[in-house]
Design an enzyme around this catalytic site. Structure first.
Site, PDB file in Angstrom:
ATOM      1  N   TRP A  53       2.680   1.565  -3.410  1.00  0.00           N
ATOM      2  CA  TRP A  53       1.760   1.931  -4.491  1.00  0.00           C
ATOM      3  C   TRP A  53       1.632   3.446  -4.613  1.00  0.00           C
ATOM      4  O   TRP A  53       1.491   3.983  -5.716  1.00  0.00           O
ATOM      5  CB  TRP A  53       0.384   1.315  -4.240  1.00  0.00           C
ATOM      6  CG  TRP A  53      -0.617   1.643  -5.305  1.00  0.00           C
ATOM      7  CD1 TRP A  53      -0.823   0.994  -6.491  1.00  0.00           C
ATOM      8  CD2 TRP A  53      -1.558   2.734  -5.301  1.00  0.00           C
ATOM      9  NE1 TRP A  53      -1.825   1.599  -7.212  1.00  0.00           N
ATOM     10  CE2 TRP A  53      -2.289   2.667  -6.501  1.00  0.00           C
ATOM     11  CE3 TRP A  53      -1.851   3.746  -4.394  1.00  0.00           C
ATOM     12  CZ2 TRP A  53      -3.298   3.576  -6.813  1.00  0.00           C
ATOM     13  CZ3 TRP A  53      -2.853   4.655  -4.701  1.00  0.00           C
ATOM     14  CH2 TRP A  53      -3.565   4.571  -5.897  1.00  0.00           C
ATOM     15  N   HIS A  54       1.695   4.146  -3.478  1.00  0.00           N
ATOM     16  CA  HIS A  54       1.478   5.589  -3.500  1.00  0.00           C
ATOM     17  C   HIS A  54       2.641   6.364  -4.096  1.00  0.00           C
ATOM     18  O   HIS A  54       2.462   7.538  -4.472  1.00  0.00           O
ATOM     19  CB  HIS A  54       1.173   6.092  -2.080  1.00  0.00           C
ATOM     20  CG  HIS A  54      -0.241   5.856  -1.657  1.00  0.00           C
ATOM     21  ND1 HIS A  54      -0.645   4.669  -1.081  1.00  0.00           N
ATOM     22  CD2 HIS A  54      -1.344   6.635  -1.733  1.00  0.00           C
ATOM     23  CE1 HIS A  54      -1.944   4.737  -0.821  1.00  0.00           C
ATOM     24  NE2 HIS A  54      -2.386   5.906  -1.213  1.00  0.00           N
ATOM     25  N   GLY A  55       3.805   5.771  -4.162  1.00  0.00           N
ATOM     26  CA  GLY A  55       4.894   6.508  -4.780  1.00  0.00           C
ATOM     27  C   GLY A  55       6.255   5.884  -4.537  1.00  0.00           C
ATOM     28  O   GLY A  55       6.433   5.096  -3.613  1.00  0.00           O
TER      29      GLY A  55
ATOM     30  N   THR B 223       0.834  -1.207   0.000  1.00  0.00           N
ATOM     31  CA  THR B 223       0.000   0.000   0.000  1.00  0.00           C
ATOM     32  C   THR B 223       0.864   1.249   0.000  1.00  0.00           C
ATOM     33  O   THR B 223       0.595   2.213  -0.730  1.00  0.00           O
ATOM     34  CB  THR B 223      -0.926   0.005   1.230  1.00  0.00           C
ATOM     35  OG1 THR B 223      -1.745  -1.167   1.219  1.00  0.00           O
ATOM     36  CG2 THR B 223      -1.825   1.234   1.233  1.00  0.00           C
TER      37      THR B 223
ATOM     38  N   PHE C  33      -0.008  10.304  -7.555  1.00  0.00           N
ATOM     39  CA  PHE C  33       0.319   8.985  -7.046  1.00  0.00           C
ATOM     40  C   PHE C  33      -0.111   7.875  -8.001  1.00  0.00           C
ATOM     41  O   PHE C  33       0.208   6.734  -7.787  1.00  0.00           O
ATOM     42  CB  PHE C  33      -0.353   8.766  -5.684  1.00  0.00           C
ATOM     43  CG  PHE C  33      -0.063   9.896  -4.713  1.00  0.00           C
ATOM     44  CD1 PHE C  33       1.240  10.283  -4.454  1.00  0.00           C
ATOM     45  CD2 PHE C  33      -1.088  10.586  -4.111  1.00  0.00           C
ATOM     46  CE1 PHE C  33       1.510  11.331  -3.592  1.00  0.00           C
ATOM     47  CE2 PHE C  33      -0.827  11.637  -3.236  1.00  0.00           C
ATOM     48  CZ  PHE C  33       0.469  12.003  -2.980  1.00  0.00           C
TER      49      PHE C  33
END
Length: 417
Positions: A277-279, A274, A417
């Site tokens: 995934w955002h960056g 998680t 993102f």
């Protein structure tokens, strides 16, 4: 555009092949598809981050790839949509799509392309194949309401409240090093409200556009800041992403069916993913692991006490969520994590929050009210009177237009993102 066209053609054909393959080849086909799609995401989003990390750790001296600084539009979202389709075809939850135009419509569904939500093919399949009676006047009305309410959250609340945080850390701001501890807390609270109204607003706009086109999409936010635990918060925040990781990582790994130790290991993988995934930045990985620790503590013993409490569970949740957004935003040049933590937890003098409270106090109070269930209750009461409902709605729409006209270079935060 060439990238997404290639992925659509590949995954359309691969889905048909998976559905028709002999059993002994069946398991290999979805694995290849997942690896190809993840490989594309890793190449464009994480390759240089991985190379730079290896160079720092082992001094390999590897050259970074010349792939530009801008991600392909919507890649984090449509890759996850494609993977969910391939896995669901493999597991028999859906039939392989035989119409390439329909499959392309699912992948390229424009309201969701840039900032989600991540709607699975199995939730849209029936609607994609509905040829008559797709869109009713009531559905269009609902869609217009959702769109305008989402737009109001974005342009009236998110952009206005977010200006406080920009004043502190932006290139033309006062600088985080110069602020006092109370102002640092005020700034990160403002950022927390900005992020919520920005993303929740976009999600409502997306679902509103979808409803106007005749598609019923699930909500992506359900008043997350009223939560009484971190567990509840993640049932209410970015629901489509949470459910994706649950369905395609957590449950396939065994979920909670193989003992407590295995469950915690599965949670670790999910929250690391998680964060990543955002960056492509270490602060996002730390942010994901931060929530793994909090959720583990709740899972092991704290949750039962939180369920019995009344006020303190909400204060506890808000405190750790706001602190989490401090970790989340630490990749910005003006907000290094070490300095921010120092400002938040070691009392320091500096620029007073009084000036900012005078300028942003009303907006912060309004943001707090609008992140509660009060607006839903109020709109339900207003909707009982058609004339009043129409007047209020038209005034809100005109106010949104005025803010859009006045805005400059304002885009959705989660587009990054």
């Amino acid at each position: 555009m060439p990238l997404i066209v290639c992925l659509i053609v590949f995954n359309y054909l691969w889905g048909l092949l998976t559905a028709a393959a002999r059993p002994k080849l069946h398991a290999l086909l979805p694995l290849v598809s997942v690896l190809v799609n993840l490989g594309v995401l890793v190449y464009f989003k994480y390759a240089n981050f991985l190379i730079e990390t290896l160079n720092q750790v082992a001094n390999f001296g590897l050259a970074t790839l010349d792939i530009g600084d801008v991600l392909p539009l919507g890649i984090s979202y449509y890759i996850f949509k494609i993977i969910s389709y391939e896995v669901d075809v493999y597991t028999g939850k859906v039939k392989a799509e035989t119409n390439p135009i329909t499959f392309a419509c699912y992948v390229l569904f424009f309201p969701q392309l840039i900032v989600g939500p991540i709607v699975k093919y199995r939730d849209m399949a029936d609607q994609l194949h509905k040829n008559t009676g797709r869109c009713s006047l009531a559905q269009i009305e609902q869609g217009v309401e959702l769109f305008v309410f989402g737009l109001a959250k974005k342009v009236i609340l998110a952009d206005s409240i977010g200006a406080l945080w920009t004043d502190l850390i932006g290139s033309g701001g006062v600088g985080l090093a110069n602020v006092s501890t109370p102002l640092a807390w005020l700034g990160i609270i403002a950022y927390s409200l900005q992020l919520y109204f920005d993303f929740a607003g976009y999600s409502e706009m997306s679902n509103g556009l979808a409803a106007m086109l005749g598609f019923d999409c699930p909500i992506n936010f359900d008043l997350p800041y009223i939560s009484g635990s971190i567990t509840e918060f993640w049932r209410r925040w970015h629901i489509s992403l949470s459910s994706w990781f649950r369905d395609y990582i957590y449950i396939p790994l065994g979920g909670n069916r193989k003992g407590k130790a295995r469950q915690l290991f599965n949670m670790l993988l999910v929250w690391a993913a998680t964060g990543i995934w955002h960056g492509a930045s270490w602060n996002f990985i730390c942010w994901g692991l931060y929530y793994f620790v909090l959720l583990t503590i709740e899972k092991l013993f704290l949750l039962k006490y939180l369920k019995k409490g009344r006020v303190w569970p909400h204060l506890y949740t808000l405190f750790f969520v706001v602190l989490g957004w401090g970790i989340f935003t630490a990749n910005q040049p003006g907000a290094p994590l070490g300095l921010l933590i120092q400002k938040l937890f070691i009392p320091q003098t500096g620029i007073s929050p009084v000036y900012y409270l005078r300028n942003y106090g009303v907006l912060l109070v309004l943001g707090g009210i609008c992140s509660s269930g009060f607006p839903r209750w109020l709109w339900k009461k207003i909707s009982a009177f058609t004339v009043l409902k129409t007047i209020v709605f038209v005034l809100l729409a005109l106010l949104c237009i005025a803010y859009v006209v006045a805005a400059t270079n304002s885009t959705a935060l989660y587009a990054n993102f």
